[in-house]
Design a protein around this motif. Sequence first.
Motif, PDB file in Angstrom:
ATOM      1  N   LEU A  15       0.836  -1.206   0.000  1.00 21.06           N
ATOM      2  CA  LEU A  15       0.000   0.000   0.000  1.00 21.06           C
ATOM      3  C   LEU A  15       0.870   1.256   0.000  1.00 21.06           C
ATOM      4  O   LEU A  15       0.552   2.248  -0.665  1.00 21.06           O
ATOM      5  CB  LEU A  15      -0.928  -0.004   1.212  1.00 21.06           C
ATOM      6  N   TYR A  16       1.949   1.215   0.750  1.00 17.09           N
ATOM      7  CA  TYR A  16       2.882   2.351   0.780  1.00 17.09           C
ATOM      8  C   TYR A  16       3.479   2.583  -0.606  1.00 17.09           C
ATOM      9  O   TYR A  16       3.579   3.728  -1.075  1.00 17.09           O
ATOM     10  CB  TYR A  16       3.974   2.062   1.803  1.00 17.09           C
ATOM     11  N   LYS A  17       3.875   1.509  -1.291  1.00  9.95           N
ATOM     12  CA  LYS A  17       4.457   1.631  -2.625  1.00  9.95           C
ATOM     13  C   LYS A  17       3.445   2.197  -3.617  1.00  9.95           C
ATOM     14  O   LYS A  17       3.766   3.049  -4.457  1.00  9.95           O
ATOM     15  CB  LYS A  17       4.947   0.265  -3.103  1.00  9.95           C
ATOM     16  N   ILE A  18       2.194   1.713  -3.542  1.00  8.43           N
ATOM     17  CA  ILE A  18       1.162   2.207  -4.457  1.00  8.43           C
ATOM     18  C   ILE A  18       0.897   3.684  -4.195  1.00  8.43           C
ATOM     19  O   ILE A  18       0.745   4.485  -5.130  1.00  8.43           O
ATOM     20  CB  ILE A  18      -0.139   1.390  -4.289  1.00  8.43           C
ATOM     21  N   PHE A  19       0.829   4.064  -2.931  1.00  9.82           N
ATOM     22  CA  PHE A  19       0.582   5.456  -2.567  1.00  9.82           C
ATOM     23  C   PHE A  19       1.669   6.353  -3.154  1.00  9.82           C
ATOM     24  O   PHE A  19       1.380   7.410  -3.730  1.00  9.82           O
ATOM     25  CB  PHE A  19       0.559   5.585  -1.042  1.00  9.82           C
ATOM     26  N   CYS A  20       2.920   5.950  -3.022  1.00  8.23           N
ATOM     27  CA  CYS A  20       4.027   6.764  -3.527  1.00  8.23           C
ATOM     28  C   CYS A  20       4.080   6.775  -5.050  1.00  8.23           C
ATOM     29  O   CYS A  20       4.524   7.759  -5.661  1.00  8.23           O
ATOM     30  CB  CYS A  20       5.353   6.258  -2.966  1.00  8.23           C
ATOM     31  N   SER A  71       5.826  11.101   3.529  1.00  7.74           N
ATOM     32  CA  SER A  71       5.309  11.389   4.864  1.00  7.74           C
ATOM     33  C   SER A  71       3.807  11.150   4.930  1.00  7.74           C
ATOM     34  O   SER A  71       3.293  10.566   5.889  1.00  7.74           O
ATOM     35  CB  SER A  71       5.632  12.839   5.237  1.00  7.74           C
ATOM     36  N   SER A  72       3.100  11.588   3.892  1.00  6.33           N
ATOM     37  CA  SER A  72       1.649  11.368   3.835  1.00  6.33           C
ATOM     38  C   SER A  72       1.327   9.873   3.733  1.00  6.33           C
ATOM     39  O   SER A  72       0.384   9.385   4.355  1.00  6.33           O
ATOM     40  CB  SER A  72       1.066  12.118   2.639  1.00  6.33           C
ATOM     41  N   ALA A  73       2.121   9.143   2.947  1.00  7.97           N
ATOM     42  CA  ALA A  73       1.912   7.699   2.798  1.00  7.97           C
ATOM     43  C   ALA A  73       2.083   6.984   4.131  1.00  7.97           C
ATOM     44  O   ALA A  73       1.289   6.098   4.487  1.00  7.97           O
ATOM     45  CB  ALA A  73       2.877   7.132   1.761  1.00  7.97           C
ATOM     46  N   VAL A  74       3.122   7.352   4.885  1.00  5.77           N
ATOM     47  CA  VAL A  74       3.349   6.739   6.201  1.00  5.77           C
ATOM     48  C   VAL A  74       2.159   6.989   7.112  1.00  5.77           C
ATOM     49  O   VAL A  74       1.675   6.082   7.817  1.00  5.77           O
ATOM     50  CB  VAL A  74       4.646   7.295   6.830  1.00  5.77           C
ATOM     51  N   LEU A 114      -3.104  -5.803  -7.629  1.00  5.80           N
ATOM     52  CA  LEU A 114      -3.268  -4.386  -7.923  1.00  5.80           C
ATOM     53  C   LEU A 114      -1.921  -3.692  -8.104  1.00  5.80           C
ATOM     54  O   LEU A 114      -1.717  -2.926  -9.068  1.00  5.80           O
ATOM     55  CB  LEU A 114      -4.055  -3.723  -6.790  1.00  5.80           C
ATOM     56  N   ALA A 115      -0.984  -3.952  -7.195  1.00  6.14           N
ATOM     57  CA  ALA A 115       0.327  -3.316  -7.272  1.00  6.14           C
ATOM     58  C   ALA A 115       1.069  -3.710  -8.554  1.00  6.14           C
ATOM     59  O   ALA A 115       1.713  -2.864  -9.203  1.00  6.14           O
ATOM     60  CB  ALA A 115       1.155  -3.692  -6.038  1.00  6.14           C
ATOM     61  N   LEU A 116       0.977  -4.971  -8.937  1.00  8.95           N
ATOM     62  CA  LEU A 116       1.652  -5.430 -10.156  1.00  8.95           C
ATOM     63  C   LEU A 116       1.023  -4.818 -11.399  1.00  8.95           C
ATOM     64  O   LEU A 116       1.729  -4.456 -12.351  1.00  8.95           O
ATOM     65  CB  LEU A 116       1.600  -6.958 -10.225  1.00  8.95           C
ATOM     66  N   LEU A 117      -0.286  -4.690 -11.405  1.00  7.51           N
ATOM     67  CA  LEU A 117      -0.948  -4.043 -12.533  1.00  7.51           C
ATOM     68  C   LEU A 117      -0.506  -2.592 -12.671  1.00  7.51           C
ATOM     69  O   LEU A 117      -0.157  -2.120 -13.760  1.00  7.51           O
ATOM     70  CB  LEU A 117      -2.472  -4.101 -12.356  1.00  7.51           C
TER      71      LEU A 117
END
Length: 450
Positions: A117-122, A155-158, A192-195
């Motif tokens: 989720l952190y990776k997708i957010f960034c 920072s927002s993602a965290v 989702l992340a892979l897509l």
Amino acid sequence: MLSFRRAIQLGIVLRLGLIIYGEYHDRHSALKYTDIDYRVFSDATRLVWSPKVSTGEIVASGWLSRRLNLGLGDPYERDTYRYTPLLALLLIPNEVVHPLWGKLLFSICDIVVGHLLYKIFCQFPPLQYPQHADDKTDEAAASAKRSQFQAQVESSAVLWVSAIWLLNPMVANISTRGSAESVLGLLVVSSLALLLSGREEFAAVMYGLAVHFKIYPIVYAISVLKWLRIRDPRGGLWGTGWMSWRQIRFGIISAGTFLALGLAMHAVWGYPFLEHTYLYHIARRDHRHNFSLYFYPTYLSYPASDSTTPMPSPSGLSRLLSSPLLSFLPQMGLTELAGYLLASKIEDLPFAWFVQTVIFVNFNKVCTSQYFMWYMWFLPIVLPRLKMTKTSAFYTLAIWIAAQAIWLSLAYRLEFLGEQVYLPLWMAGAVFLVANNFVLVKLVQAYVRQ
């Protein structure tokens, strides 16, 4: 300021602490911390690992198992085990290492979901990069602004991922009690992340695995196909203008993964695999109280011999309202329509999946609080994109909480006090359905207007 590494560490500590507390609680309290489902999973794993043929227990009945004499037992000998045998296999270390292995595995899946989720957010931040005229002339200033913006995004993602997922006590509680929803969450969020990162072949494999693990993620297929078409705007096959090789490739790989896993499970465990993993859920009739609008008609139409509670004679209307087809049509129709309409931009796929999941859960013929997890793992990347005033957000949240509180108060009177409040509880479920859909409409409006 909390770093993501520290958030991960705190999330691990939180879950380990709850696992240790759960062991202490189970030893000293009649009301157990461990979910009954975990005992079901563990018993099924024990049956697979140690069939004990000499005592008359049934071994796996598939043709491959009989031909090769694999020595695996049948997990479906455990009543209420309605899952893929893959879950029982994942928990074999419960038998050979320690009974807490499953809880540790589910907690690890929780942490990995948080990382994804952190990776997708960034990757797709809800914040817009501020454009300035001097960015084109002063490279040093532009680089500094980009670094500042990236730090703001991280920072927002965290903050969002920690508050809603990694350090959320409810999320940690569900996994440490022994619910396997986090495994499904890992499969769905990985897809989702892979897509989103463009690795569509791997995403297709993960998506096929997710649908095998629990059939409901199949509803995302229409939004994925629409999304893939947007990423490949060239003409479709045979001049159709709507089908592309990208869509066909994803469909072949994901369907092939699903079928390959299904055939392998069927070869080892035979028809019981199909019956309990998939067919049971299609014709399932659950008269136990839950949030679903269909629970009370099902209760009224349930044969009295199948329940310890005296039930009135079923009417024709009750049988109609409890029919699987009646619940299936609005549920799937609205879910697929939402997926097709909302997957209109590259970054819209997470929101489309979120809305589809909420609709699916709202209109499902069985709906419990555990199902809320199915859309909670999208919240850290969806909520920051909503444009709502504080007042609107407060009232929207208050409506959802109030509707749930009304239902829970009546459920407590029924389950713990033994009061016959089936009809008021059903009416509270209807209020909860209306409130949920009202909240969903507000969220869609807040997202579309950005």
